[in-house]
Design a protein around this motif. Structure first.
Motif, mmCIF file in Angstrom:
data_model
loop_
_atom_site.group_PDB
_atom_site.id
_atom_site.type_symbol
_atom_site.label_atom_id
_atom_site.label_comp_id
_atom_site.label_asym_id
_atom_site.label_seq_id
_atom_site.Cartn_x
_atom_site.Cartn_y
_atom_site.Cartn_z
ATOM 1 N N ASN A 52 0.142 2.819 -14.297
ATOM 2 C CA ASN A 52 1.232 2.343 -13.447
ATOM 3 C C ASN A 52 2.152 1.367 -14.175
ATOM 4 O O ASN A 52 3.368 1.405 -13.996
ATOM 5 C CB ASN A 52 0.659 1.683 -12.185
ATOM 6 C CG ASN A 52 0.045 2.701 -11.245
ATOM 7 O OD1 ASN A 52 0.401 3.872 -11.265
ATOM 8 N ND2 ASN A 52 -0.905 2.262 -10.432
ATOM 9 N N GLN A 110 7.893 6.544 -6.104
ATOM 10 C CA GLN A 110 6.452 6.747 -5.934
ATOM 11 C C GLN A 110 5.681 5.422 -5.891
ATOM 12 O O GLN A 110 4.448 5.424 -5.935
ATOM 13 C CB GLN A 110 5.908 7.615 -7.077
ATOM 14 C CG GLN A 110 6.403 9.047 -7.068
ATOM 15 C CD GLN A 110 5.933 9.789 -5.839
ATOM 16 O OE1 GLN A 110 4.761 9.771 -5.488
ATOM 17 N NE2 GLN A 110 6.866 10.441 -5.158
ATOM 18 N N ASP A 124 5.265 3.256 -3.432
ATOM 19 C CA ASP A 124 4.420 3.125 -2.234
ATOM 20 C C ASP A 124 3.176 3.998 -2.321
ATOM 21 O O ASP A 124 2.068 3.573 -1.952
ATOM 22 C CB ASP A 124 5.231 3.484 -0.984
ATOM 23 C CG ASP A 124 6.318 2.466 -0.688
ATOM 24 O OD1 ASP A 124 6.191 1.330 -1.183
ATOM 25 O OD2 ASP A 124 7.280 2.810 0.020
ATOM 26 N N ASN A 125 3.326 5.223 -2.823
ATOM 27 C CA ASN A 125 2.178 6.124 -2.952
ATOM 28 C C ASN A 125 1.135 5.558 -3.917
ATOM 29 O O ASN A 125 -0.070 5.565 -3.635
ATOM 30 C CB ASN A 125 2.626 7.505 -3.426
ATOM 31 C CG ASN A 125 3.430 8.244 -2.376
ATOM 32 O OD1 ASN A 125 3.308 7.960 -1.193
ATOM 33 N ND2 ASN A 125 4.249 9.192 -2.802
ATOM 34 N N GLU A 126 1.620 5.091 -5.071
ATOM 35 C CA GLU A 126 0.695 4.530 -6.059
ATOM 36 C C GLU A 126 0.050 3.256 -5.535
ATOM 37 O O GLU A 126 -1.120 2.980 -5.815
ATOM 38 C CB GLU A 126 1.441 4.238 -7.371
ATOM 39 C CG GLU A 126 1.839 5.481 -8.139
ATOM 40 C CD GLU A 126 0.645 6.301 -8.591
ATOM 41 O OE1 GLU A 126 -0.398 5.705 -8.933
ATOM 42 O OE2 GLU A 126 0.738 7.534 -8.598
ATOM 43 N N SER A 127 0.813 2.479 -4.756
ATOM 44 C CA SER A 127 0.254 1.251 -4.180
ATOM 45 C C SER A 127 -0.867 1.576 -3.196
ATOM 46 O O SER A 127 -1.904 0.905 -3.168
ATOM 47 C CB SER A 127 1.353 0.451 -3.466
ATOM 48 O OG SER A 127 2.335 0.016 -4.379
ATOM 49 N N ARG A 128 -0.657 2.626 -2.389
ATOM 50 C CA ARG A 128 -1.702 3.023 -1.443
ATOM 51 C C ARG A 128 -2.962 3.496 -2.167
ATOM 52 O O ARG A 128 -4.084 3.136 -1.792
ATOM 53 C CB ARG A 128 -1.179 4.132 -0.524
ATOM 54 C CG ARG A 128 -0.282 3.624 0.611
ATOM 55 C CD ARG A 128 -0.082 4.707 1.670
ATOM 56 N NE ARG A 128 0.630 5.865 1.115
ATOM 57 C CZ ARG A 128 1.948 5.991 1.105
ATOM 58 N NH1 ARG A 128 2.716 5.027 1.608
ATOM 59 N NH2 ARG A 128 2.523 7.078 0.601
ATOM 60 N N GLU A 129 -2.778 4.315 -3.210
ATOM 61 C CA GLU A 129 -3.932 4.806 -3.963
ATOM 62 C C GLU A 129 -4.670 3.650 -4.647
ATOM 63 O O GLU A 129 -5.903 3.607 -4.656
ATOM 64 C CB GLU A 129 -3.479 5.829 -5.006
ATOM 65 C CG GLU A 129 -3.029 7.156 -4.411
ATOM 66 C CD GLU A 129 -2.668 8.170 -5.488
ATOM 67 O OE1 GLU A 129 -3.002 7.916 -6.660
ATOM 68 O OE2 GLU A 129 -2.053 9.196 -5.155
ATOM 69 N N LYS A 150 -4.648 0.530 -3.696
ATOM 70 C CA LYS A 150 -5.291 -0.269 -2.653
ATOM 71 C C LYS A 150 -6.603 0.370 -2.219
ATOM 72 O O LYS A 150 -7.608 -0.320 -2.016
ATOM 73 C CB LYS A 150 -4.350 -0.413 -1.454
ATOM 74 C CG LYS A 150 -4.854 -1.354 -0.372
ATOM 75 C CD LYS A 150 -3.813 -1.512 0.729
ATOM 76 C CE LYS A 150 -4.299 -2.497 1.789
ATOM 77 N NZ LYS A 150 -3.290 -2.675 2.860
ATOM 78 N N GLN A 151 -6.612 1.694 -2.103
ATOM 79 C CA GLN A 151 -7.831 2.397 -1.712
ATOM 80 C C GLN A 151 -8.926 2.204 -2.760
ATOM 81 O O GLN A 151 -10.087 1.941 -2.425
ATOM 82 C CB GLN A 151 -7.540 3.884 -1.522
ATOM 83 C CG GLN A 151 -8.759 4.691 -1.088
ATOM 84 C CD GLN A 151 -8.445 6.172 -0.936
ATOM 85 O OE1 GLN A 151 -7.298 6.576 -1.031
ATOM 86 N NE2 GLN A 151 -9.458 6.986 -0.710
ATOM 87 N N LYS A 152 -8.565 2.334 -4.043
ATOM 88 C CA LYS A 152 -9.548 2.172 -5.119
ATOM 89 C C LYS A 152 -10.102 0.748 -5.155
ATOM 90 O O LYS A 152 -11.311 0.538 -5.322
ATOM 91 C CB LYS A 152 -8.924 2.522 -6.467
ATOM 92 C CG LYS A 152 -8.619 4.004 -6.638
ATOM 93 C CD LYS A 152 -7.924 4.259 -7.969
ATOM 94 C CE LYS A 152 -7.588 5.747 -8.118
ATOM 95 N NZ LYS A 152 -6.861 6.016 -9.380
ATOM 96 N N HIS A 186 -10.210 -1.337 -2.635
ATOM 97 C CA HIS A 186 -11.033 -1.564 -1.446
ATOM 98 C C HIS A 186 -12.425 -0.970 -1.628
ATOM 99 O O HIS A 186 -13.426 -1.575 -1.213
ATOM 100 C CB HIS A 186 -10.352 -0.953 -0.224
ATOM 101 C CG HIS A 186 -9.284 -1.836 0.343
ATOM 102 N ND1 HIS A 186 -8.555 -1.524 1.465
ATOM 103 C CD2 HIS A 186 -8.811 -3.031 -0.064
ATOM 104 C CE1 HIS A 186 -7.693 -2.485 1.727
ATOM 105 N NE2 HIS A 186 -7.825 -3.401 0.798
#
Length: 578
Positions: free
Chosen positions: A198, A210, A212-217, A219-221, A223
Motif C-alpha cells: 500500500n 481504491q 477505501d477498499n484497501e483500508s477495509r481489507e 482493517k479486517q487483517k 482486527h
C-alpha cells in the motif's frame, strides 16, 4: 536452541559468569530470612541490642554484596545478548544478500525485514532474561523450599504443594499459547506485506480510488490479528494473578500451620517470619519466571524463523569462478544460444528459445509489450538468474564461469525503476568503482544529461534522501544512467531508462551514449519505438518469444508486431514523412 547457542559460545565466559553471579546473589538472598529469624529469636527475644546491631550490619553487608553481584551479572547478560543479536543480524543480512533474486522474490521483502528486525530483537531480549533469571529463579524457588525444610519440615510441605500446582498451570498455559504465538507472527508478516504494498502503491491507489477498499481489507487483517493477540494475551496474563493467588493462599496456610507449631513450642516466632519470607521470595521469583516463560514463548518462534532463513537453500545459480583476467573479457561480444527461462521452474517458459549475436560496440534494441520478457532477458545476461535451457556467452565465455565481481565490472546496468541510496551524489556514483575521481564522475553525469541540475544544487556533495525522494523521476533516471557509466563498462544495459525523460532530453542522451569514447556494447530496452529505431539490430519480443530481429527498416517490412507498435506511436502520415 542449538542455533542460538552456537553464537553464544563466542561469549561463553561472560555467558557463564552472568548466571554464576546471579546464583551468588541468590545465595545471599536466601540467607536474609535466616538472619532475620536470628534477630527475632535471639536479639529481640533477649533484648540484646548489640546482637541486633551486629546482625543488622550483616543484613546490610548481604544487601551490598548482592547488589554488586546483581549489577555484574546484568552487565554480562546484557553484553552477551546485545553482541549475540548483533552477530546473528550481521550473518542474517549477509545471508539475505547472498540469496538469489528468485529466492528473495519467493520469500518476500517484508518477511526478510521482519526477521532481521523484530525477530532478532525478540531473541536478544530472551537471551538477556534467560541469563539473568533462568538459573536464578529456579535456584531461589527450590533453595527457598530447602531452607524451609531446614527451618521446619512440616510447614515446608506447603512449599511443595505450591510449586507443583504452579508448575502444572505454567505447563497448561504454555501448551495453549506457544502455537498461537507462531500464528500471530505469521499474520503479522501478512500485515507487513499489505503495508509495504500500500505504501509503495499509494499514488496508484489514490488514482484508482481504491483507498477505501484497501483500508477495509487492512482493517479486517488487523482486527483478526488483534483478536488472536487479545485471546492469547488473556491466557498468558493468567500467569501473574494465578501465581499471586496460589502463593498468597500458600502464605495463609503457612501462617496458620506455623502458628499452631509456635503455640505447641516446636518453632519460634522468628522461624515463622523466615518461612513467610521464603514464601514471598518464591512468589517474586515465580512472577519473574512466568514473565520469562511468556518472553520465551514469543522468542522461540522468532528463533525458528531466523534459523529457517539462515538454513534456506538459495535457488542457486550455477557459478564457477574460472575467468577473472581482463584480457579474456575485454571486448563485449554477447552470444545468446537457444535460451529459455522459467521463473517457477515449470514447463511453461517465460522466455522461449532466444538466439542472438550482439557484436562488441554495437547497439541492440529490445522492444515489446508489457510482460513480453524484455527485463527478464537482461537479468539472464548479467546472471541475476540462471537460464533454464541454452547458454549465454560473453567474449566466448559462459556467464556461469564469470564471477559476480567480474560481471559487475563488465556490465553497467540501469534498472527499470531508478534506485538511489541515501548519502551524496558522489557516494552514489562510486558504488561500483570507489576509486573513480570527480572528473570521471562529472563526465558520466554530463553524458547522462545530469550535470546541469547537479551543479545548480551543491555539485557532487548534493545530499540524496532515501530512494532519491528529493529528485524528480527524470532526474533519478539520469543519475542511475550516470552511475552505470562510471567505470566505463564494456556492456551497457538500459532497461526502459528514459521513460521519465522528455523527447528532447532523450534525444541528447541517445546522441551522447552513441559517442562514448570506450564504445561499449549497448542494450536498450524500451516500449518507445523512437528509443530503439536507430539501433544496429532490434529484437521484438511477444509473450517471451522472439517474433522479429533486424534493423528498423527490415522490421517495418516483415514484422507485423513491430509495425503495430510503431504506428501506435507514430501515425502513418508522420511515419511517411520521416
Amino acid at each position: 536452541m542449538r542455533f542460538i547457542i552456537q553464537y553464544i559460545k563466542k561469549y561463553k565466559i561472560r555467558a557463564i559468569l552472568a548466571p554464576l553471579f546471579k546464583m551468588l546473589e541468590a545465595i545471599f538472598e536466601l540467607l536474609v530470612p535466616l538472619v532475620m529469624a536470628s534477630i527475632i529469636n535471639k536479639g529481640i527475644a533477649s533484648s540484646d541490642t548489640h546482637y541486633i546491631i551486629m546482625m543488622s550490619g550483616v543484613l546490610i553487608l548481604l544487601a551490598v554484596v548482592g547488589l554488586i553481584f546483581s549489577i555484574t551479572a546484568q552487565y554480562f547478560s546484557a553484553y552477551v545478548a546485545v553482541y549475540t543479536a548483533s552477530e546473528i543480524r550481521h550473518d542474517l543480512f549477509k545471508k539475505i544478500l547472498s540469496l538469489s533474486q528468485a529466492t528473495k522474490d519467493q520469500v518476500g521483502e517484508e518477511v526478510l525485514t521482519t526477521r532481521i528486525t523484530n525477530d532478532i530483537n525478540q531473541i536478544q531480549n530472551a537471551i538477556n532474561m534467560v541469563l539473568r533469571l533462568f538459573l536464578r529463579s529456579p535456584f531461589i524457588v527450590f533453595g527457598a523450599m530447602i531452607m524451609a525444610f531446614i527451618v521446619d519440615v512440616k510447614s515446608a510441605f506447603i512449599f511443595i504443594g505450591v510449586i507443583v500446582l504452579l508448575s502444572f498451570i505454567v505447563y497448561v498455559i504454555m501448551k495453549y499459547t506457544l502455537p498461537r504465538y507462531k500464528t500471530i507472527a505469521a499474520r503479522l508478516e501478512k500485515i507487513l506485506h499489505a503495508t509495504s504494498e500500500n505504501l509503495a502503491g499509494a499514488r496508484v491507489l489514490r488514482a484508482f480510488c481504491q483507498v477505501d477498499n484497501e483500508s477495509r481489507e487492512f482493517k479486517q487483517k488487523t482486527h483478526e490479528l488483534a483478536y488472536m493477540q487479545i485471546n492469547t494475551g488473556k491466557v498468558s496474563a493468567l500467569l501473574n494473578p494465578v501465581t499471586y493467588v496460589i502463593v498468597n493462599l500458600g502464605i495463609v496456610a503457612l501462617i496458620y500451620i506455623s502458628a499452631t507449631r509456635v503455640e505447641a513450642g516446636y518453632i519460634l516466632q522468628g522461624d515463622v517470619v523466615a518461612l513467610v519470607n521464603y514464601m514471598s521470595q518464591i512468589l517474586v521469583e515465580l512472577i519473574k519466571l512466568a514473565n520469562l516463560i511468556v518472553l520465551l514463548m514469543k522468542a522461540f518462534p522468532s528463533a525458528d524463523r531466523v534459523q529457517e532463513l539462515m538454513e534456506m537453500k538459495s535457488d542457486e545459480r550455477t557459478h564457477i569462478e574460472t575467468v577473472e583476467t581482463s584480457e579474456a573479457l575485454s571486448q563485449g561480444n554477447i552470444s545468446i544460444k537457444n535460451v529459455s527461462f522459467s521463473y517457477n521452474h515449470t514447463k511453461e517458459m517465460d522466455l522461449v528459445n532466444i538466439t542472438l549475436e550482439i557484436p562488441a560496440g554495437s547497439t541492440l534494441g529490445i522492444i515489446g509489450g508489457t510482460g513480453s520478457g524484455k527485463s527478464t532477458l537482461l537479468k539472464l545476461l548479467n546472471h541475476t538468474y540462471d537460464v533454464s535451457q541454452g547458454s549465454i556467452e560473453i567474449d566466448g565465455t559462459d556467464v556461469k564461469k564469470i564471477s559476480d565481481s567480474k560481471l559487475a565490472e563488465i556490465f553497467g546496468i540501469v534498472p527499470q525503476r531508478a534506485s538511489l541510496f541515501s548519502g551524496t551524489i558522489r557516494e552514489n556514483m562510486t558504488m561500483k568503482t570507489a576509486t573513480s575521481d570527480d572528473a570521471e564522475i562529472k563526465s558520466a553525469l554530463n553524458n547522462a544529461q545530469g550535470l546541469d541540475f547537479i551543479e545548480q544544487k551543491e555539485g557532487l556533495d548534493t545530499v540524496v534522501n532515501g530512494r532519491g525522494s528529493n529528485f524528480s523521476g527524470g532526474q533519478k533516471q539520469r543519475l542511475t544512467i550516470a552511475r552505470a557509466l562510471v567505470g566505463q563498462p564494456k556492456i551497457l544495459m538500459l532497461d526502459d531508462s528514459s521513460s521519465a525523460l522528455d523527447m528532447t532530453t532523450e534525444a541528447k542522451l541517445k546522441k551522447a551514449l552513441s559517442k562514448l569514447s570506450w564504445n561499449p556494447t549497448r542494450i536498450i530496452v524500451s516500449q518507445r519505438a523512437s528509443s530503439v529505431k536507430d539501433a544496429d539490430q532490434i529484437l521484438v519480443l511477444e509473450d517471451g518469444q522472439a517474433v522479429g530481429l533486424g534493423t528498423h527498416s527490415q522490421l517495418m517490412e516483415n514484422c507485423d508486431i513491430y509495425q503495430e507498435i510503431y504506428y501506435c506511436q507514430f501515425p502513418r502520415e508522420e511515419a511517411a514523412n520521416e
